[in-house]
Design a protein around this motif. Structure first.
Motif, PDB file in Angstrom:
ATOM      1  N   UNK A  23     -25.704  23.174 -11.218  1.00 40.35           N
ATOM      2  CA  UNK A  23     -25.470  23.979 -12.417  1.00 40.35           C
ATOM      3  C   UNK A  23     -25.197  25.429 -12.050  1.00 40.35           C
ATOM      4  N   UNK A  24     -25.937  25.968 -11.086  1.00 35.09           N
ATOM      5  CA  UNK A  24     -25.700  27.341 -10.640  1.00 35.09           C
ATOM      6  C   UNK A  24     -24.295  27.480 -10.064  1.00 35.09           C
ATOM      7  N   UNK A  25     -23.848  26.459  -9.346  1.00 39.92           N
ATOM      8  CA  UNK A  25     -22.505  26.480  -8.763  1.00 39.92           C
ATOM      9  C   UNK A  25     -21.442  26.406  -9.849  1.00 39.92           C
ATOM     10  N   UNK A  26     -21.646  25.533 -10.837  1.00 41.61           N
ATOM     11  CA  UNK A  26     -20.685  25.423 -11.935  1.00 41.61           C
ATOM     12  C   UNK A  26     -20.563  26.747 -12.674  1.00 41.61           C
ATOM     13  N   UNK A  27     -21.680  27.409 -12.906  1.00 45.75           N
ATOM     14  CA  UNK A  27     -21.654  28.695 -13.608  1.00 45.75           C
ATOM     15  C   UNK A  27     -20.916  29.755 -12.790  1.00 45.75           C
ATOM     16  N   UNK A  28     -21.185  29.795 -11.490  1.00 40.65           N
ATOM     17  CA  UNK A  28     -20.574  30.817 -10.651  1.00 40.65           C
ATOM     18  C   UNK A  28     -19.070  30.599 -10.516  1.00 40.65           C
ATOM     19  N   UNK A  29     -18.646  29.363 -10.283  1.00 45.01           N
ATOM     20  CA  UNK A  29     -17.218  29.084 -10.161  1.00 45.01           C
ATOM     21  C   UNK A  29     -16.488  29.422 -11.457  1.00 45.01           C
ATOM     22  N   UNK A  30     -17.118  29.113 -12.599  1.00 42.38           N
ATOM     23  CA  UNK A  30     -16.517  29.459 -13.884  1.00 42.38           C
ATOM     24  C   UNK A  30     -16.402  30.972 -14.038  1.00 42.38           C
ATOM     25  N   UNK A  31     -17.447  31.684 -13.689  1.00 41.35           N
ATOM     26  CA  UNK A  31     -17.433  33.144 -13.796  1.00 41.35           C
ATOM     27  C   UNK A  31     -16.338  33.758 -12.939  1.00 41.35           C
ATOM     28  N   UNK A  32     -15.943  33.058 -11.876  1.00 42.32           N
ATOM     29  CA  UNK A  32     -14.899  33.577 -10.993  1.00 42.32           C
ATOM     30  C   UNK A  32     -13.535  32.969 -11.283  1.00 42.32           C
ATOM     31  N   UNK A  35     -11.890  26.355 -13.674  1.00 37.78           N
ATOM     32  CA  UNK A  35     -12.287  25.396 -14.689  1.00 37.78           C
ATOM     33  C   UNK A  35     -13.022  24.272 -13.966  1.00 37.78           C
ATOM     34  N   UNK A  36     -14.210  23.947 -14.462  1.00 39.19           N
ATOM     35  CA  UNK A  36     -15.117  23.087 -13.697  1.00 39.19           C
ATOM     36  C   UNK A  36     -15.392  21.783 -14.431  1.00 39.19           C
ATOM     37  N   UNK A  37     -15.244  20.686 -13.707  1.00 38.34           N
ATOM     38  CA  UNK A  37     -15.687  19.381 -14.197  1.00 38.34           C
ATOM     39  C   UNK A  37     -17.114  19.165 -13.704  1.00 38.34           C
ATOM     40  N   UNK A  38     -18.031  18.996 -14.643  1.00 36.20           N
ATOM     41  CA  UNK A  38     -19.446  18.808 -14.329  1.00 36.20           C
ATOM     42  C   UNK A  38     -19.716  17.313 -14.348  1.00 36.20           C
ATOM     43  N   UNK A 221     -31.417  28.591  -6.655  1.00 30.38           N
ATOM     44  CA  UNK A 221     -30.137  27.881  -6.760  1.00 30.38           C
ATOM     45  C   UNK A 221     -28.923  28.805  -6.683  1.00 30.38           C
ATOM     46  N   UNK A 222     -29.052  30.003  -7.245  1.00 29.26           N
ATOM     47  CA  UNK A 222     -27.930  30.942  -7.227  1.00 29.26           C
ATOM     48  C   UNK A 222     -27.564  31.382  -5.808  1.00 29.26           C
ATOM     49  N   UNK A 223     -28.559  31.421  -4.906  1.00 30.14           N
ATOM     50  CA  UNK A 223     -28.280  31.770  -3.513  1.00 30.14           C
ATOM     51  C   UNK A 223     -27.389  30.720  -2.860  1.00 30.14           C
ATOM     52  N   UNK A 224     -27.685  29.461  -3.145  1.00 31.28           N
ATOM     53  CA  UNK A 224     -26.896  28.376  -2.556  1.00 31.28           C
ATOM     54  C   UNK A 224     -25.509  28.342  -3.187  1.00 31.28           C
ATOM     55  N   UNK A 225     -25.445  28.587  -4.486  1.00 32.67           N
ATOM     56  CA  UNK A 225     -24.148  28.612  -5.176  1.00 32.67           C
ATOM     57  C   UNK A 225     -23.213  29.642  -4.556  1.00 32.67           C
ATOM     58  N   UNK A 226     -23.764  30.795  -4.169  1.00 31.14           N
ATOM     59  CA  UNK A 226     -22.933  31.833  -3.546  1.00 31.14           C
ATOM     60  C   UNK A 226     -22.324  31.329  -2.237  1.00 31.14           C
ATOM     61  N   UNK A 227     -23.104  30.614  -1.443  1.00 30.63           N
ATOM     62  CA  UNK A 227     -22.585  30.088  -0.176  1.00 30.63           C
ATOM     63  C   UNK A 227     -21.521  29.025  -0.423  1.00 30.63           C
ATOM     64  N   UNK A 228     -21.755  28.157  -1.405  1.00 24.78           N
ATOM     65  CA  UNK A 228     -20.772  27.126  -1.750  1.00 24.78           C
ATOM     66  C   UNK A 228     -19.476  27.775  -2.214  1.00 24.78           C
TER      67      UNK A 228
END
Length: 268
Positions: A23-32, A35-38, A221-228
Motif C-alpha cells: 500500500x505504501x508503494x502504491x501511494x508513492x508511485x501514484x504521488x509520482x 497509475x497503479x493496479x492494486x 513501510x514508506x522506507x521500503x516503498x522509497x527503495x522500490x
C-alpha cells in the motif's frame, strides 16, 4: 530537465498492494505520477485503497492460482493499454503462518509447499505473464524479498528460503532480458513495522532486532516503498540484477553488535 524519479504516463502493478509495504508503494508511485493496479487477494481492501488514489484500479489476485495471475495481468494490460512496472510484493504472511514457519526439523510439508507455491511460483508466473508487455515498454520488475534471505535464522525457514529463491530469479530475469531493455531488481527489507508484523512478533522480539539495527528505529513501510520506487524509476536505469538491502544496516555488521555495545558502554 526530465525528473528521473517521476512515473508520469507509466502503468504499475503492485501485488499485495492493499496493505503494508504494498500500500505504501502504491501511494508513492501514484504521488509520482503513475497509475497503479492494486492486485491483492484482499479485494475489498484493494478497492478501498484504489478509491483513494487517482487513476488506480483494484484487481483480484490469488497467487496460488495460475489462472488468477494470468487474468490479473491481462486485465491490467486491457484496461490501461500497457504495463511498465511490476512490483512482485505479495507473499504468504500473517501471524499464524509466522508461528508455524519454524526450523526445518519441525517443518510441515504442506506449509513448505504452500510457501513456495505462493512466493516463488506465483512470482515466476506473474513475471512470465508480464514480460511480453514489459518488452514492449522497456519496463522493469522489482521483487520484494527479505533480509532473512541473506542470513541464517532459527525461524521462518520456508519464508526465508523462498525469498532467497526469488533473489536468484531476479538475477535470472535480469540476465535473460537485459539486452532487450527489461531490468529486474529486488529490495530486501529488514523487520518493517507493518500491521501484520506488529501482530506476529511480540515487542520483546522486535526490540532484539532494533538493538541490531544501525539506525534509531525499525523501518516503516514508506522506507521500503522509497527503495522500490527508486529501482523502478529511470534514476536506476543502469541497475539490474541487484538486491538492495533496506534494513537499517542490520545485515552490515558482525553478529552480536548490540551485545558489544552494551559491554563497552557505547551508545552511538
Amino acid at each position: 530537465m526530465h525528473d528521473t524519479t517521476r512515473f508520469d504516463g507509466k502503468i504499475a502493478i503492485v501485488t499485495g498492494g492493499a496493505g503494508g509495504i504494498g500500500a505504501a508503494t502504491a501511494r508513492l508511485l501514484t504521488a509520482r505520477g503513475a497509475k497503479v493496479a492494486i492486485a491483492d487477494i484482499a479485494f475489498t481492501a484493494a478497492q478501498a485503497l484504489a478509491g483513494e488514489l487517482a487513476g488506480a484500479r483494484a484487481v483480484a489476485l490469488d497467487l496460488e492460482q495460475e489462472s488468477s495471475i494470468s487474468a490479473m495481468i491481462a486485465d491490467v494490460a486491457a484496461h490501461y493499454g500497457r504495463i511498465d512496472i511490476l512490483v512482485n510484493n505479495a507473499a504468504l504472511l500473517g501471524p499464524d503462518i509466522a508461528k508455524a514457519d519454524g526450523n526445518v526439523e519441525d517443518m510441515a510439508t504442506d506449509l513448505w509447499d504452500r510457501t513456495y507455491r505462493i512466493n516463488v511460483r506465483g512470482t515466476m508466473i506473474a513475471s512470465r505473464a508480464a514480460l511480453p508487455h514489459l518488452r514492449a515498454t522497456r519496463g522493469n520488475i522489482v521483487n520484494t524479498v527479505s533480509s532473512l534471505a541473506l542470513q541464517g535464522h532459527i525461524i521462518q525457514a520456508a519464508y526465508s528460503s523462498s525469498k532467497a529463491a526469488i533473489i536468484q530469479m531476479t538475477r535470472a530475469i535480469a540476465a535473460s532480458h537485459g539486452k532487450i531493455g527489461v531490468r529486474c531488481n529486488a529490495v530486501a527489507p529488514g523487520m518493517t513495522m507493518t500491521p501484520a508484523l506488529k501482530e506476529a512478533f511480540p515487542a520483546e522480539l522486535r526490540a532484539v532486532v532494533e538493538g541490531e539495527t544501525l539506525r534509531d528505529r525499525l523501518g516503516e513501510p514508506e522506507d521500503i516503498a522509497e527503495a522500490i520506487a527508486f529501482l523502478a524509476s529511470d534514476a536506476a536505469r543502469n541497475i539490474t540484477g541487484h538486491t538492495i538491502e533496506c534494513d537499517g544496516g542490520g545485515t552490515s555488521h558482525v553478529p552480536g553488535l548490540a551485545g558489544f555495545r552494551a559491554f563497552f558502554g557505547e551508545q552511538a
